[in-house]
Design a protein around this motif. Structure first.
Motif, PDB file in Angstrom:
ATOM      1  N   ARG A   1     -13.684   2.308   4.920  1.00 24.73           N
ATOM      2  CA  ARG A   1     -12.641   2.700   5.877  1.00 24.73           C
ATOM      3  C   ARG A   1     -12.217   1.520   6.738  1.00 24.73           C
ATOM      4  NH1 ARG A   1     -15.816   6.706   9.368  1.00 24.73           N
ATOM      5  NH2 ARG A   1     -15.311   7.913   7.555  1.00 24.73           N
ATOM      6  N   ASP A   2     -13.118   0.561   6.969  1.00 24.26           N
ATOM      7  CA  ASP A   2     -12.815  -0.594   7.805  1.00 24.26           C
ATOM      8  C   ASP A   2     -12.307  -1.801   7.012  1.00 24.26           C
ATOM      9  OD1 ASP A   2     -13.621   0.871  10.024  1.00 24.26           O
ATOM     10  OD2 ASP A   2     -15.691   0.153   9.912  1.00 24.26           O
ATOM     11  N   MET A   3     -12.157  -1.648   5.709  1.00 25.07           N
ATOM     12  CA  MET A   3     -11.779  -2.753   4.838  1.00 25.07           C
ATOM     13  C   MET A   3     -10.255  -2.922   4.764  1.00 25.07           C
ATOM     14  SD  MET A   3     -13.403  -3.160   1.037  1.00 25.07           S
ATOM     15  CE  MET A   3     -15.086  -3.010   1.626  1.00 25.07           C
ATOM     16  N   PRO A   4      -9.750  -4.152   4.932  1.00 20.82           N
ATOM     17  CA  PRO A   4      -8.303  -4.364   4.795  1.00 20.82           C
ATOM     18  C   PRO A   4      -7.794  -3.927   3.421  1.00 20.82           C
ATOM     19  CG  PRO A   4      -9.373  -6.323   5.680  1.00 20.82           C
ATOM     20  CD  PRO A   4     -10.465  -5.382   5.255  1.00 20.82           C
ATOM     21  N   TYR A   5      -6.607  -3.354   3.417  1.00 20.99           N
ATOM     22  CA  TYR A   5      -5.872  -2.895   2.228  1.00 20.99           C
ATOM     23  C   TYR A   5      -6.382  -1.591   1.632  1.00 20.99           C
ATOM     24  CZ  TYR A   5      -4.027  -7.646   2.504  1.00 20.99           C
ATOM     25  OH  TYR A   5      -3.456  -8.802   2.941  1.00 20.99           O
ATOM     26  N   VAL A   6      -7.487  -1.048   2.128  1.00 20.92           N
ATOM     27  CA  VAL A   6      -7.970   0.247   1.655  1.00 20.92           C
ATOM     28  C   VAL A   6      -7.217   1.326   2.423  1.00 20.92           C
ATOM     29  CG1 VAL A   6      -9.936   1.824   1.553  1.00 20.92           C
ATOM     30  CG2 VAL A   6     -10.218  -0.581   0.915  1.00 20.92           C
ATOM     31  N   GLU A   7      -6.447   2.135   1.692  1.00 21.48           N
ATOM     32  CA  GLU A   7      -5.615   3.157   2.326  1.00 21.48           C
ATOM     33  C   GLU A   7      -6.252   4.536   2.343  1.00 21.48           C
ATOM     34  OE1 GLU A   7      -1.307   5.065   1.400  1.00 21.48           O
ATOM     35  OE2 GLU A   7      -1.368   2.894   1.686  1.00 21.48           O
ATOM     36  N   HIS A   8      -7.008   4.870   1.315  1.00 27.53           N
ATOM     37  CA  HIS A   8      -7.572   6.213   1.217  1.00 27.53           C
ATOM     38  C   HIS A   8      -8.897   6.144   0.471  1.00 27.53           C
ATOM     39  CE1 HIS A   8      -7.353  10.622   1.069  1.00 27.53           C
ATOM     40  NE2 HIS A   8      -7.855  10.518  -0.138  1.00 27.53           N
ATOM     41  N   VAL A   9      -9.867   6.931   0.940  1.00 25.83           N
ATOM     42  CA  VAL A   9     -11.185   6.979   0.303  1.00 25.83           C
ATOM     43  C   VAL A   9     -11.577   8.444   0.158  1.00 25.83           C
ATOM     44  CG1 VAL A   9     -13.612   6.312   0.509  1.00 25.83           C
ATOM     45  CG2 VAL A   9     -11.833   4.806   1.434  1.00 25.83           C
ATOM     46  N   ALA A  10     -12.004   8.850  -1.043  1.00 22.31           N
ATOM     47  CA  ALA A  10     -12.380  10.238  -1.281  1.00 22.31           C
ATOM     48  C   ALA A  10     -13.671  10.302  -2.090  1.00 22.31           C
ATOM     49  CB  ALA A  10     -11.270  10.973  -2.024  1.00 22.31           C
ATOM     50  N   LEU A  11     -14.583  11.175  -1.652  1.00 19.20           N
ATOM     51  CA  LEU A  11     -15.778  11.510  -2.427  1.00 19.20           C
ATOM     52  C   LEU A  11     -15.358  12.599  -3.402  1.00 19.20           C
ATOM     53  CD1 LEU A  11     -18.890  11.219  -2.756  1.00 19.20           C
ATOM     54  CD2 LEU A  11     -19.107  13.064  -1.071  1.00 19.20           C
ATOM     55  N   VAL A  14     -10.199  -7.891  -2.946  1.00 14.78           N
ATOM     56  CA  VAL A  14     -10.696  -6.641  -2.361  1.00 14.78           C
ATOM     57  C   VAL A  14     -11.745  -6.017  -3.267  1.00 14.78           C
ATOM     58  CG1 VAL A  14     -10.066  -4.270  -1.733  1.00 14.78           C
ATOM     59  CG2 VAL A  14      -8.616  -6.169  -1.001  1.00 14.78           C
ATOM     60  N   VAL A  15     -11.437  -5.933  -4.568  1.00 14.14           N
ATOM     61  CA  VAL A  15     -12.347  -5.264  -5.496  1.00 14.14           C
ATOM     62  C   VAL A  15     -13.603  -6.099  -5.750  1.00 14.14           C
ATOM     63  CG1 VAL A  15     -12.633  -4.359  -7.836  1.00 14.14           C
ATOM     64  CG2 VAL A  15     -10.496  -3.964  -6.589  1.00 14.14           C
TER      65      VAL A  15
END
Length: 166
Positions: free
Chosen positions: A102-112, A134-135
């Motif tokens: 969630r705090d990483m630049p360019y990450v827009e959405h995270v889902a389990l 990023v990856v």
């Protein structure tokens, strides 16, 4: 949410708060235009401004509305490369991993999620080189991430979403 922290008016054990027709009309109008004035919103749904302010305040307090934001065209805003990155993670690592992502630049959405992998991440970066960083340098360096797989997005369209006026 536990019973102790449930929003006012909610039913213990349920995550959805009760919404009446006016609440749904307010949501539909705000989703169409989050910049609409409270005066115009009140006129649209045929309530007083005071009632509109009260209802919006309640919807925010009950976390039905979690914020107001602009919608960007990623390409026009300089984020020309989008990708879904799937992660396989160690068991019980979700909380720590989700916080780092969630705090990483360019990450827009995270889902389990369930299925062949554990986490789905939407990354929007300026170009392939930034996506690669990023990856390979950020996401794969997070403790608990076992593996990743990257799916480039060639095109996308917005769905209609829920019909709040029905």
């Amino acid at each position: 949410m536990s019973e102790e922290t449930s929003p006012p008016g909610s039913v213990p054990g349920r995550t959805a708060v009760p919404l009446d027709d006016i609440d749904r009309q307010i949501l539909a109008r705000l989703l169409r235009d989050g910049r609409v004035s409270v005066r115009a919103l009140a006129e649209d749904v045929h309530i007083s401004r005071a009632n509109a302010y009260t209802r919006i305040g309640r919807l925010v307090a009950e976390e039905v509305i979690t914020g107001f934001t602009a919608q960007l065209n990623p390409q026009r805003a300089g984020l020309g490369t989008s990708a879904y990155v799937t992660l396989t993670i160690e068991q019980n690592a979700w909380r720590d991993i989700s916080q780092e992502l969630r705090d990483m630049p360019y990450v827009e959405h995270v889902a389990l999620v369930t299925g062949d992998f554990d986490v789905l991440v939407l990354v929007r970066a300026p170009d392939n080189l930034a996506l690669r960083r990023v990856v390979l340098e950020s996401i794969q360096a997070v403790p608990g991430v076992r593996s990743t797989r990257t799916w480039l997005v060639f095109d996308e369209v917005r769905g209609r979403g829920a019909d709040w006026t029905a």
